[in-house]
Design a protein around this motif. Sequence first.
Motif, PDB file in Angstrom:
ATOM      1  N   GLU A 260       0.818  -1.204   0.000  1.00 42.64           N
ATOM      2  CA  GLU A 260       0.000   0.000   0.000  1.00 42.64           C
ATOM      3  C   GLU A 260       0.856   1.259   0.000  1.00 42.64           C
ATOM      4  O   GLU A 260       0.497   2.263  -0.627  1.00 42.64           O
ATOM      5  CB  GLU A 260      -0.941  -0.025   1.201  1.00 42.64           C
ATOM      6  N   ALA A 261       2.002   1.212   0.697  1.00 45.14           N
ATOM      7  CA  ALA A 261       2.887   2.369   0.718  1.00 45.14           C
ATOM      8  C   ALA A 261       3.456   2.641  -0.673  1.00 45.14           C
ATOM      9  O   ALA A 261       3.539   3.793  -1.119  1.00 45.14           O
ATOM     10  CB  ALA A 261       4.019   2.153   1.724  1.00 45.14           C
ATOM     11  N   HIS A 262       3.835   1.575  -1.378  1.00 46.08           N
ATOM     12  CA  HIS A 262       4.359   1.732  -2.733  1.00 46.08           C
ATOM     13  C   HIS A 262       3.270   2.268  -3.669  1.00 46.08           C
ATOM     14  O   HIS A 262       3.525   3.168  -4.477  1.00 46.08           O
ATOM     15  CB  HIS A 262       4.874   0.393  -3.256  1.00 46.08           C
ATOM     16  N   LEU A 263       2.070   1.734  -3.542  1.00 49.24           N
ATOM     17  CA  LEU A 263       0.961   2.178  -4.387  1.00 49.24           C
ATOM     18  C   LEU A 263       0.660   3.659  -4.160  1.00 49.24           C
ATOM     19  O   LEU A 263       0.459   4.419  -5.107  1.00 49.24           O
ATOM     20  CB  LEU A 263      -0.276   1.332  -4.080  1.00 49.24           C
ATOM     21  N   GLU A 264       0.669   4.071  -2.901  1.00 51.38           N
ATOM     22  CA  GLU A 264       0.381   5.467  -2.587  1.00 51.38           C
ATOM     23  C   GLU A 264       1.493   6.379  -3.098  1.00 51.38           C
ATOM     24  O   GLU A 264       1.233   7.470  -3.602  1.00 51.38           O
ATOM     25  CB  GLU A 264       0.205   5.632  -1.078  1.00 51.38           C
ATOM     26  N   ARG A 265       2.732   5.923  -2.982  1.00 54.48           N
ATOM     27  CA  ARG A 265       3.832   6.748  -3.494  1.00 54.48           C
ATOM     28  C   ARG A 265       3.741   6.859  -5.012  1.00 54.48           C
ATOM     29  O   ARG A 265       4.008   7.932  -5.576  1.00 54.48           O
ATOM     30  CB  ARG A 265       5.184   6.158  -3.084  1.00 54.48           C
ATOM     31  N   SER A 266       3.368   5.785  -5.680  1.00 50.23           N
ATOM     32  CA  SER A 266       3.183   5.853  -7.128  1.00 50.23           C
ATOM     33  C   SER A 266       2.102   6.870  -7.492  1.00 50.23           C
ATOM     34  O   SER A 266       2.238   7.614  -8.465  1.00 50.23           O
ATOM     35  CB  SER A 266       2.813   4.473  -7.684  1.00 50.23           C
ATOM     36  N   ARG A 267       1.036   6.877  -6.715  1.00 46.41           N
ATOM     37  CA  ARG A 267      -0.025   7.859  -6.982  1.00 46.41           C
ATOM     38  C   ARG A 267       0.531   9.276  -6.882  1.00 46.41           C
ATOM     39  O   ARG A 267       0.285  10.112  -7.759  1.00 46.41           O
ATOM     40  CB  ARG A 267      -1.175   7.686  -5.998  1.00 46.41           C
ATOM     41  N   ARG A 268       1.285   9.552  -5.844  1.00 44.58           N
ATOM     42  CA  ARG A 268       1.839  10.893  -5.665  1.00 44.58           C
ATOM     43  C   ARG A 268       2.810  11.256  -6.783  1.00 44.58           C
ATOM     44  O   ARG A 268       2.768  12.367  -7.333  1.00 44.58           O
ATOM     45  CB  ARG A 268       2.544  11.011  -4.314  1.00 44.58           C
ATOM     46  N   VAL A 269       3.679  10.299  -7.130  1.00 48.86           N
ATOM     47  CA  VAL A 269       4.675  10.562  -8.169  1.00 48.86           C
ATOM     48  C   VAL A 269       4.020  10.843  -9.510  1.00 48.86           C
ATOM     49  O   VAL A 269       4.346  11.819 -10.198  1.00 48.86           O
ATOM     50  CB  VAL A 269       5.645   9.368  -8.289  1.00 48.86           C
ATOM     51  N   TRP A 270       3.038  10.010  -9.893  1.00 44.53           N
ATOM     52  CA  TRP A 270       2.441  10.185 -11.209  1.00 44.53           C
ATOM     53  C   TRP A 270       1.425  11.301 -11.256  1.00 44.53           C
ATOM     54  O   TRP A 270       1.205  11.902 -12.322  1.00 44.53           O
ATOM     55  CB  TRP A 270       1.873   8.850 -11.694  1.00 44.53           C
ATOM     56  N   ASP A 271       0.812  11.620 -10.139  1.00 42.30           N
ATOM     57  CA  ASP A 271       0.028  12.857 -10.094  1.00 42.30           C
ATOM     58  C   ASP A 271       0.932  14.054 -10.379  1.00 42.30           C
ATOM     59  O   ASP A 271       0.579  14.976 -11.123  1.00 42.30           O
ATOM     60  CB  ASP A 271      -0.627  13.026  -8.719  1.00 42.30           C
ATOM     61  N   ARG A 272       2.133  14.032  -9.781  1.00 44.18           N
ATOM     62  CA  ARG A 272       3.086  15.129  -9.953  1.00 44.18           C
ATOM     63  C   ARG A 272       3.527  15.271 -11.399  1.00 44.18           C
ATOM     64  O   ARG A 272       3.638  16.383 -11.926  1.00 44.18           O
ATOM     65  CB  ARG A 272       4.304  14.882  -9.056  1.00 44.18           C
ATOM     66  N   TRP A 273       3.788  14.132 -12.064  1.00 42.42           N
ATOM     67  CA  TRP A 273       4.304  14.191 -13.423  1.00 42.42           C
ATOM     68  C   TRP A 273       3.212  14.284 -14.489  1.00 42.42           C
ATOM     69  O   TRP A 273       3.512  14.400 -15.679  1.00 42.42           O
ATOM     70  CB  TRP A 273       5.157  12.957 -13.715  1.00 42.42           C
TER      71      TRP A 273
END
Length: 237
Positions: free
Chosen positions: A26-39
């Motif tokens: 879940e931590a990896h999934l949430e970080r992916s969300r933040r990263v790809w929202d940013r990009w």
Amino acid sequence: MERKVRDATEAGNSAGAGGSRRSSYEAHLERSRRVWDRWSDYYAMSERDLEPMREAAIDRLALESGDRVLDVGCGPGVNFERLRDAIGPEGQLVAVDYSPEMVAKAWDRVEQRGWENVEVRRADATTVEFEEPFDAAVATLSLSVMPDVRGAAENAYGLLAPGGSFAVCDVRPVPAGPLRLANPLLRRFFRWYANRNPDGDVLESLRAVFDECAVLETYWCGIGYAAVCRRAGSSDA
């Protein structure tokens, strides 16, 4: 042929890891969300540069008019036009991405072009389910950032109809030669830029899950690659 999945012992060990494994997922999934929202506002900058790699893989799917296709980790919809041209207005394109900003931009692309046979859904590609199978699927620069690469490959396999194909474009550290010395820096860059999963090997997972899998082309000293995998048809079993 039976679907290739992790055996009961491996599944049991995963379950035995308990909450810590789930928490890491879940931590990896949430970080992916933040990263790809940013990009999401800048992804289009690389759309044209990566177009030859993406289109070469999609062309190998040999899509036909009326086919039903899944775009895994669709981003802002950079594959939509090529896929829709292949399947025609009678086909159906369904796309999934976990980033809300990417999904919003993909929907913008669909609405601006008036595509009535394209659906975009926010979902985890490792667990998403559909009632109808797909004739083909594509994943461009998405599998390597997922929290469970093997699980994502297994889910894609299960979503395909017998005989269905899966085109994958992705990146990896330099596989051979003296440039491997740069791999520690590449791994850090991939992790920072895209939240690449350091524990997941996309090609290894695809080869373990699919009945056939071949790398078609490599790019940039082997860092980039395009592969097509296939689920055996009922007559092949």
